[in-house]
Design a protein around this motif. Structure first.
Motif, PDB file in Angstrom:
ATOM      1  N   GLU A  95     -11.653   3.231   5.569  1.00 43.65           N
ATOM      2  CA  GLU A  95     -10.404   3.473   6.288  1.00 43.65           C
ATOM      3  C   GLU A  95     -10.621   4.586   7.299  1.00 43.65           C
ATOM      4  O   GLU A  95     -11.375   5.533   7.050  1.00 43.65           O
ATOM      5  N   THR A 133      -3.276  -0.977   7.791  1.00 44.32           N
ATOM      6  CA  THR A 133      -4.442  -0.180   7.437  1.00 44.32           C
ATOM      7  C   THR A 133      -5.520  -0.401   8.475  1.00 44.32           C
ATOM      8  O   THR A 133      -5.773  -1.536   8.891  1.00 44.32           O
ATOM      9  N   ARG A 185     -11.227   5.229   1.416  1.00 47.89           N
ATOM     10  CA  ARG A 185      -9.935   5.201   2.078  1.00 47.89           C
ATOM     11  C   ARG A 185      -9.578   6.615   2.504  1.00 47.89           C
ATOM     12  O   ARG A 185     -10.299   7.570   2.205  1.00 47.89           O
ATOM     13  N   ASN A 219       0.802  -1.226   0.000  1.00 53.82           N
ATOM     14  CA  ASN A 219       0.000   0.000   0.000  1.00 53.82           C
ATOM     15  C   ASN A 219       0.835   1.275   0.000  1.00 53.82           C
ATOM     16  O   ASN A 219       0.293   2.367  -0.108  1.00 53.82           O
ATOM     17  N   PRO A 252      -3.151   4.938   5.803  1.00 54.19           N
ATOM     18  CA  PRO A 252      -2.421   3.664   5.830  1.00 54.19           C
ATOM     19  C   PRO A 252      -0.917   3.889   5.717  1.00 54.19           C
ATOM     20  O   PRO A 252      -0.463   4.950   5.278  1.00 54.19           O
TER      21      PRO A 252
END
Length: 599
Positions: A271, A259, A439, A168, A275
């Motif tokens: 999220e 995450t 996210r 990520n 992350p």
């Protein structure tokens, strides 16, 4: 609430979806044949050419041997065949191991870290990646042809969609390199349509939160005692109290990805913190061990045995290490070898458990600190940590993390289940199910623009010595203002558009037709001045956006000298979704990612 059932495929024609999870140490393939109106099934490739026991494992080593002239000698499952060590030595083959780490962003390199082994035969990382992607595709073709028939493959092979996973912490430059490898390997043509058939997912999206598929650890071979299954971690997450935070720590061969998610009433996940990706996976434990062995045997007759010693440590000692107060004996030479001064008896090196523990410590500290940072940043309480990934199968790693994190009031667990499916199944599942609905943006993105000087603005006044006259409008201006399009730390949904309006001026209308502008990312820690010159090294170029603005209506204006110039107004739209950065500039635009984005 249970995970939402997968929906029937709504496409108009039959299609093949292939997912390649090329891990640092092990790789896998999964696929789905999508039939209109039918619920897709996710299947792993469980048989590879030269594999010892077909169907028993869905992972193969991410290893390539090259001949001295740079030609491919052995790859993937072929590197496991009996007696290959003799061929390697006799033929002088060179190995490409952990080559995925050469793609890591330059910003991820930490001073003093163990060096990644160089690529062999002068190869570039894209060339090595191309060889491995080509091999994976051939393995998939052979397996699907043998399983479903040659007619099925022939009917689907011209329009396959590919999903490639990555850590990520990777972004545009790494995705560009991987897509280039897919093109060079012949998976897709180098056309807009062909490139669009290659999509990317981060390993945590595909592994940690792919609720509908069971999948096995990526980066370590299965253990007899500690069995691991990321899907079970996700199942545990679904049983967590709705609204509580769940932190997935994906510890693999190369990276530790973290995450934090929160489960929503509709069963999707969002999220709840930015992350993070750390290069502290199990390969780095082995690198630290090799550096210790090299130093320990420096100048001795065993200095040439370091590679063999490292191999044994990586394959046997590292995964089985559990106690710091024990001594460990690592075989590496003939049983006739003995040197008490160097702790060598019967060809075995005697090591203190405390020394081995020191190889793990930076990775353990990294995970513990990551949990603390995610907990502090998350906007809902994190109650559970699920450790997934092959490195988490290390009993020593898990127990050390557990001992330091659980006093913080956060439960740490590794689900004790095992389902023999490749981790790439998660990528197929996520592509089909899209369980993560949003996210958190990890940085600020924007453009460098100018502002017309305002004598009533105190910020402008203190920069008065930097005022320049605009070459077209003739107005006094301050250049280098960072206009933010996407702020840091905001929720980004799959369809969210971040729009900012801009304008350009030129004396000739034709000079406005072709647009090109650099998208910058603020990589600093402050939230202070938006002027780029205050922190010039903190605004790297992420990519260049290009577009055709010839159809936008221009207005005529005059500058103080009476000269006529043309002005157009346009909007830049950035779409971050869950995988790739996309852009529009008053219509479709192309993105060219900056060169040198990886080590």
């Amino acid at each position: 609430m249970e995970t939402k059932a997968r929906k029937p495929y709504d496409g108009a024609s039959r299609k093949l979806l292939l997912a390649f999870d090329i891990g640092t140490t092990f790789s896998g393939i999964s696929y789905s044949i999508l039939d209109p109106g039918k619920i897709p099934q996710i299947l792993p490739v469980t048989r590879y050419p030269s594999q010892g026991t077909a169907g028993s494992d869905s992972k193969i080593p991410t290893v390539i041997y090259y001949c001295k002239n740079g030609k491919l000698a052995a790859i993937g499952a072929e590197t496991l065949k009996e007696g290959i060590e003799v061929e390697v030595e006799e033929e002088g083959w060179q190995i490409a191991r952990w080559f995925k780490l050469h793609l890591r962003p330059k910003s991820a390199i930490v001073a003093g870290e163990e060096p990644v082994p160089p690529l062999p035969c002068g190869k570039t990382v894209v060339e090595v990646f191309t060889d491995f992607v080509f091999y994976m595709h051939n393995c998939a073709e052979k397996f699907i042809t043998e399983t479903h028939g040659a007619v099925v493959w022939a009917s689907l092979s011209k329009d396959i969609s590919y999903v490639l996973t990555h850590p990520n912490g990777w972004a545009g430059p790494q995705q560009t390199a991987m897509r280039e490898a897919a093109i060079k390997a012949g998976l897709v043509p180098n056309t807009p349509e062909g490139r669009a058939r290659v999509v990317f997912l981060t390993r945590l999206l595909s592994n940690g939160m792919s609720l509908a598929a069971a999948k096995e650890e990526e980066d370590e071979p299965p253990r007899k005692k500690t069995k691991l299954n990321k899907a079970a971690a996700a199942k545990g997450a679904t049983q967590a109290k709705e609204g509580d935070g769940v932190l997935i720590v994906d510890a693999g061969g190369g990276t530790v990805d973290v995450t934090s998610y929160c489960r929503q009433p509709d069963g999707s996940y969002v999220e709840i913190a930015i992350p993070a990706c750390y290069f502290q996976g199990s390969a780095y434990v082995t690198m630290r061990a090799k550096a210790w062995f090299t130093n320990f045997f420096k100048g001795s007759r065993f200095k040439d045995d370091v590679d063999a010693l490292t191999h044994t440590f990586d394959a046997k000692t590292k995964p089985r290490f559990q106690k710091v107060d024990e001594k460990y004996h690592i075989p590496f030479a003939s049983v006739r070898e003995r040197d008490p001064a160097l702790n060598v008896t019967a060809g075995r090196l005697r090591m203190e458990g405390s020394d081995i523990a020191s190889f793990f410590k930076p990775s353990i500290d990294c995970i513990v600190n990551a949990v603390k940072e995610q907990s502090a940043a998350a906007h809902v309480p994190i109650r559970s940590v699920f450790m997934v990934g092959g490195f988490s199968a290390s009993e020593w790693l898990f127990q050390q993390v557990k001992a330091q994190v659980e006093p913080l009031g956060i439960a740490v667990s590794i689900p004790d289940q095992h389902v023999n499916k490749a981790v790439a199944s998660g990528a197929v599942s996520f592509f089909l199910d899209s369980m993560v609905s949003s996210r958190v943006s990890r940085a600020m993105y924007g453009l460098s623009i100018y502002q017309v000087y305002d004598s009533t603005n105190t910020d402008h006044v203190k920069r008065g010595h930097k005022v320049e006259v605009h070459s077209v409008t003739g107005k006094p201006c301050l250049f280098g203002f960072f206009r933010v399009i996407l702020p840091k730390g905001v929720q980004v949904t799959t369809t969210a558009e971040f729009v900012k309006h801009f304008h350009r001026q030129e004396f000739n209308r034709a000079d406005l037709d072709k647009y090109s502008s650099e998208i910058l990312m603020y990589s600093g820690e402050s939230q202070g001045s938006p002027w780029i010159n205050d922190e010039p090294d903190m605004y790297p170029v992420v990519c260049t956006v290009e577009a055709d603005l010839s159809k936008i209506t221009a207005t005529e204006e005059k500058n103080p000298k009476g000269e006529t110039f043309y002005r157009i107004e346009y909007s830049i739209v950035l779409l971050f979704g869950l995988t790739e950065l996309k852009a529009q500039v008053a219509g479709p635009a192309s993105i060219i990612f900056a060169d040198g984005g990886f080590a």
